[in-house]
Every structure is written in C-alpha cells, then in structure tokens.
Design a protein around this motif. Structure first.
Motif, short mmCIF file in Angstrom:
data_model
loop_
_atom_site.label_atom_id
_atom_site.label_comp_id
_atom_site.label_asym_id
_atom_site.label_seq_id
_atom_site.Cartn_x
_atom_site.Cartn_y
_atom_site.Cartn_z
N ALA A 7 0.83 -1.21 0.00
CA ALA A 7 0.00 0.00 0.00
C ALA A 7 0.87 1.26 0.00
O ALA A 7 0.55 2.24 -0.69
CB ALA A 7 -0.93 0.00 1.20
N ILE A 8 1.96 1.24 0.74
CA ILE A 8 2.86 2.39 0.79
C ILE A 8 3.51 2.61 -0.57
O ILE A 8 3.59 3.74 -1.07
CB ILE A 8 3.92 2.20 1.91
CG1 ILE A 8 3.26 2.30 3.28
CG2 ILE A 8 5.02 3.25 1.78
CD1 ILE A 8 4.16 1.95 4.43
N VAL A 9 3.98 1.52 -1.18
CA VAL A 9 4.60 1.63 -2.50
C VAL A 9 3.59 2.13 -3.53
O VAL A 9 3.88 3.00 -4.36
CB VAL A 9 5.21 0.28 -2.92
CG1 VAL A 9 5.62 0.29 -4.39
CG2 VAL A 9 6.39 -0.07 -2.04
N SER A 10 2.38 1.62 -3.47
CA SER A 10 1.32 2.04 -4.40
C SER A 10 0.99 3.51 -4.19
O SER A 10 0.82 4.26 -5.17
CB SER A 10 0.08 1.17 -4.18
OG SER A 10 -0.97 1.62 -4.99
N SER A 11 0.90 3.95 -2.96
CA SER A 11 0.60 5.36 -2.67
C SER A 11 1.72 6.27 -3.15
O SER A 11 1.47 7.34 -3.70
CB SER A 11 0.38 5.57 -1.17
OG SER A 11 -0.75 4.87 -0.74
N ALA A 12 2.95 5.85 -2.96
CA ALA A 12 4.10 6.65 -3.41
C ALA A 12 4.11 6.77 -4.93
O ALA A 12 4.38 7.84 -5.48
CB ALA A 12 5.40 6.04 -2.90
N ALA A 13 3.81 5.68 -5.62
CA ALA A 13 3.77 5.72 -7.08
C ALA A 13 2.64 6.63 -7.56
O ALA A 13 2.82 7.41 -8.51
CB ALA A 13 3.59 4.31 -7.63
N ALA A 14 1.49 6.57 -6.92
CA ALA A 14 0.36 7.42 -7.30
C ALA A 14 0.69 8.88 -7.05
O ALA A 14 0.36 9.76 -7.87
CB ALA A 14 -0.89 7.01 -6.53
#
Length: 65
Positions: A7-14
């Motif tokens: 979730a953290i990686v996905s949020s950072a990418a977004a």
C-alpha cells in the motif's frame, strides 16, 4: 511483500504520478498564458493613438459656457 508495504509503494507511485501530471498542467498553463499575453500586447499595439489636443481649453471641441 506484506499488504502495508504494498500500500505504501502504491501510494508513493500514485503521488509521483500526480506530481508529474500537475507539473505538466502548470507548464501548459504557463505556455497558454504567455501566448495570451503576447496576443494582448499585439492587440494593444494596433490601437491608434489619439491626436494631441489643439489647445488646453477643450481639445477639438470648445467647451465655453
């Protein structure tokens, strides 16, 4: 990878994609505003200058009472 890390990686990418989109939007807006400013300046140059007043009492029309 655990769900929290994903979730953290996905949020950072977004967030990174959003920042890039905003930067592109600002660049396009700045370019459009520059074009509008140049267009307005060109239009202002086409306005004819008024003739200078003939005398100080009223210019082209006498305004004596």
């Amino acid at each position: 990878m655990d769900p929290i890390s994903a979730a953290i990686v996905s949020s950072a990418a977004a967030l990174s994609q959003l920042q890039f989109s905003q930067q592109v939007g600002y660049a396009v807006l700045r370019k459009a505003m520059d074009a509008e400013a140049a267009s307005a300046a060109a239009l202002l140059q086409t306005i004819p200058q008024p003739p200078p007043p003939i005398n100080a009492t009223g210019g082209l029309v006498d305004t004596y009472a």
